[in-house]
Write an enzyme that holds these catalytic residues in place. Structure first.
Site, short mmCIF file in Angstrom:
data_model
loop_
_atom_site.label_atom_id
_atom_site.label_comp_id
_atom_site.label_asym_id
_atom_site.label_seq_id
_atom_site.Cartn_x
_atom_site.Cartn_y
_atom_site.Cartn_z
N SER A 24 44.06 -33.81 -3.87
CA SER A 24 45.05 -32.78 -4.16
C SER A 24 44.46 -31.67 -5.05
O SER A 24 44.41 -30.50 -4.67
CB SER A 24 46.27 -33.44 -4.81
N GLN A 25 44.02 -32.02 -6.25
CA GLN A 25 43.45 -31.01 -7.15
C GLN A 25 42.05 -30.59 -6.70
O GLN A 25 41.69 -29.42 -6.78
CB GLN A 25 43.39 -31.53 -8.59
N HIS A 105 43.61 -33.60 -16.46
CA HIS A 105 44.69 -34.32 -17.15
C HIS A 105 44.02 -35.10 -18.27
O HIS A 105 42.90 -35.60 -18.10
CB HIS A 105 45.40 -35.23 -16.16
N GLY A 131 48.30 -29.84 -6.48
CA GLY A 131 47.11 -29.18 -5.94
C GLY A 131 47.39 -28.27 -4.76
O GLY A 131 46.82 -27.18 -4.67
N SER A 249 79.90 -21.12 -8.07
CA SER A 249 81.30 -20.71 -8.26
C SER A 249 81.71 -20.96 -9.72
O SER A 249 81.10 -21.75 -10.42
CB SER A 249 82.20 -21.53 -7.34
P1 NAD Z 1 43.82 -37.45 -5.46
O1 NAD Z 1 44.30 -38.85 -5.38
O2 NAD Z 1 44.51 -36.43 -4.63
O3 NAD Z 1 42.29 -37.29 -5.10
C1 NAD Z 1 41.50 -38.31 -4.86
C2 NAD Z 1 40.07 -37.93 -4.51
O4 NAD Z 1 39.25 -38.94 -5.04
C3 NAD Z 1 39.86 -37.93 -3.01
O5 NAD Z 1 38.79 -37.08 -2.67
C4 NAD Z 1 39.47 -39.39 -2.78
O6 NAD Z 1 38.78 -39.58 -1.61
C5 NAD Z 1 38.61 -39.66 -4.00
N1 NAD Z 1 38.56 -41.09 -4.37
C6 NAD Z 1 39.59 -41.96 -4.42
N2 NAD Z 1 39.16 -43.17 -4.81
C7 NAD Z 1 37.83 -43.05 -5.02
C8 NAD Z 1 36.80 -43.96 -5.43
N3 NAD Z 1 37.07 -45.23 -5.71
N4 NAD Z 1 35.54 -43.48 -5.55
C9 NAD Z 1 35.25 -42.19 -5.27
N5 NAD Z 1 36.18 -41.30 -4.86
C10 NAD Z 1 37.44 -41.72 -4.74
O7 NAD Z 1 43.78 -37.07 -7.00
P2 NAD Z 1 44.58 -35.90 -7.71
O8 NAD Z 1 46.04 -36.19 -7.63
O9 NAD Z 1 44.05 -34.60 -7.25
O10 NAD Z 1 44.17 -36.15 -9.24
C11 NAD Z 1 42.94 -35.71 -9.77
C12 NAD Z 1 43.13 -35.41 -11.23
O11 NAD Z 1 44.00 -34.29 -11.35
C13 NAD Z 1 43.77 -36.53 -12.03
O12 NAD Z 1 43.20 -36.53 -13.31
C14 NAD Z 1 45.22 -36.11 -12.10
O13 NAD Z 1 45.90 -36.63 -13.22
C15 NAD Z 1 45.07 -34.61 -12.23
N6 NAD Z 1 46.24 -33.82 -11.82
C16 NAD Z 1 46.76 -33.99 -10.57
C17 NAD Z 1 47.82 -33.20 -10.16
C18 NAD Z 1 48.30 -33.28 -8.73
O14 NAD Z 1 48.88 -32.31 -8.27
N7 NAD Z 1 48.10 -34.34 -7.97
C19 NAD Z 1 48.38 -32.24 -11.03
C20 NAD Z 1 47.80 -32.07 -12.30
C21 NAD Z 1 46.72 -32.87 -12.68
#
Ligand code: NAD
Ligand code: MG
Length: 331
Positions: A24-25, A105, A131, A249
């Site tokens: 996502s991010q 985060h 994201g 309303s």
């Molecule tokens: P996500 O779950 O969408 O992304 C996961 C990524 O990590 C993918 O590319 C996946 O293939 C890879 N992955 C998963 N398990 C793995 C492993 N064991 N080894 C290697 N790669 C692996 O994550 P996200 O939600 O984007 O979160 C990423 C960070 O951003 C976190 O710290 C989260 O707290 C922060 N955050 C997320 C959001 C959001 O919108 N989701 C918002 C703000 C902050």
């Protein structure tokens, strides 16, 4: 009032930025930085389907250790549960001396689950949005606000690096605010528990179940307590609480003032203060970390319990009717 920052020096990101993870991010940061002219390398575990997604989007993809090697900023955008293991095994051994480690985060840094060595800046750029919204708004010429923070300034320019990265992902278009890892993490956990996720889902469920138990049709209860919520929240998002109240309303507005404080009463506020206390003391983190470290039995059980409710079944049917193509076929 907080100072809102809009601008940063993108040349501080010269060399390359390794974005580890393409979820996502990850995809949003990588594509936005790339479009802002920053050289980005994606670090991924081999064999992931997102590998070809990233390549098709025109990005360079490498195994994690290789992407990290040579990068001056390493952005750790993996699920919070897997960050400690991946950091220790694949990121840390390849970190360049003086490279900054960036988080979206603060959880893993605040609760000391990921600990980059002394010589590394530890910074945060946390977009205040999912994201996919971060990417969509950037593509449309807008941005998503972000918080930046510095946990360790080893280079003397950690703050400016975080600011540059935030500008690179488009947050400067919407506003960047400085915070600390502690403030970001504690407010984020509180918000998702009390208001955004936990509070909202239970409010919807309680309203729906109250109407259904009183003999009203579940479909009518669904429209009232879930479907319309988005329309109301859109108005609140556009112009604040009074703008929403102006649009509804006078009857709805009168009921809002007279009944809202009876639903969210003193007891609810006390519970919110208790939740915040559990976040501040680390008790919530301890419970979640224990669950993560044992294969997530509690999350798995809670998820299963939440499935298969009448609310979800009714919703699935009604949302099916509201899909655009079906609506057009009828109308
Ligand atoms: P996500 O779950 O969408 O992304 C996961 C990524 O990590 C993918 O590319 C996946 O293939 C890879 N992955 C998963 N398990 C793995 C492993 N064991 N080894 C290697 N790669 C692996 O994550 P996200 O939600 O984007 O979160 C990423 C960070 O951003 C976190 O710290 C989260 O707290 C922060 N955050 C997320 C959001 C959001 O919108 N989701 C918002 C703000 C902050
Ligand atoms: Mg949040």
């Amino acid at each position: 009032m907080a100072t809102i920052l809009r601008d940063g020096d993108l040349s501080l990101l010269d060399g390359s930025v390794a974005v580890v993870g393409y979820g996502s991010q990850g995809h949003a940061h990588a594509l936005n930085l790339h479009d802002s002219g920053v050289q980005v390398v994606i670090g991924l575990r081999e064999g992931l389907s997102s590998w070809s997604d990233a390549e098709e989007a025109g990005l360079e993809v490498r195994p994690i250790a290789e992407a990290v090697r040579g990068a001056q900023v390493v952005s750790l955008l993996l699920p919070d549960q897997v960050q400690p293991k991946v950091f220790t095994e694949s990121v840390e051994p390849s970190l360049e001396p003086g490279a900054a480690v960036l988080f979206a985060h603060g959880f893993n840094v605040l609760y000391e689950r990921v600990r980059p060595g002394e010589g590394h800046d530890v910074i945060m750029v946390a977009p205040k949005g999912p994201g996919h919204v971060v990417r969509r708004l950037y593509s449309e010429g807008y941005g998503t606000p972000a918080l930046i923070a510095v946990e360790r300034d080893a280079s003397g320019s950690a703050r400016e690096t975080a600011l540059a990265y935030a500008v690179g992902i488009g947050a400067g278009r919407a506003g960047i605010i400085e915070t600390t890892f502690k403030e970001e993490t504690e407010t984020d956990l509180f918000g998702e528990q009390a208001v955004l996720c936990g509070g909202t889902t239970e409010l919807i469920r309680a309203g729906f179940e109250t109407l259904v138990a009183a003999g009203y049709q579940p479909e009518v209860a669904y429209y009232e307590c879930l479907h319309e919520l988005k329309l109301i929240v859109d108005l609140i998002w556009e112009g604040g609480l009074q703008h929403m109240r102006w649009s509804i309303s006078d009857t709805a507005e009168f009921g809002d003032y007279t009944s809202g404080p009876r639903v969210i009463d003193e007891r609810v506020r006390e519970t919110m203060a208790t939740l915040l206390g559990e976040i501040q003391s680390g008790a919530f983190a301890k419970r979640w970390v224990e669950d993560m470290d044992t294969g997530e039995p509690e999350l798995t059980r809670l998820r299963a319990e939440a499935e298969g409710t009448q609310l979800e079944a009714v919703g699935e049917e009604l949302r099916g009717l509201m899909r655009r193509e079906d609506a057009r076929a009828v109308g």
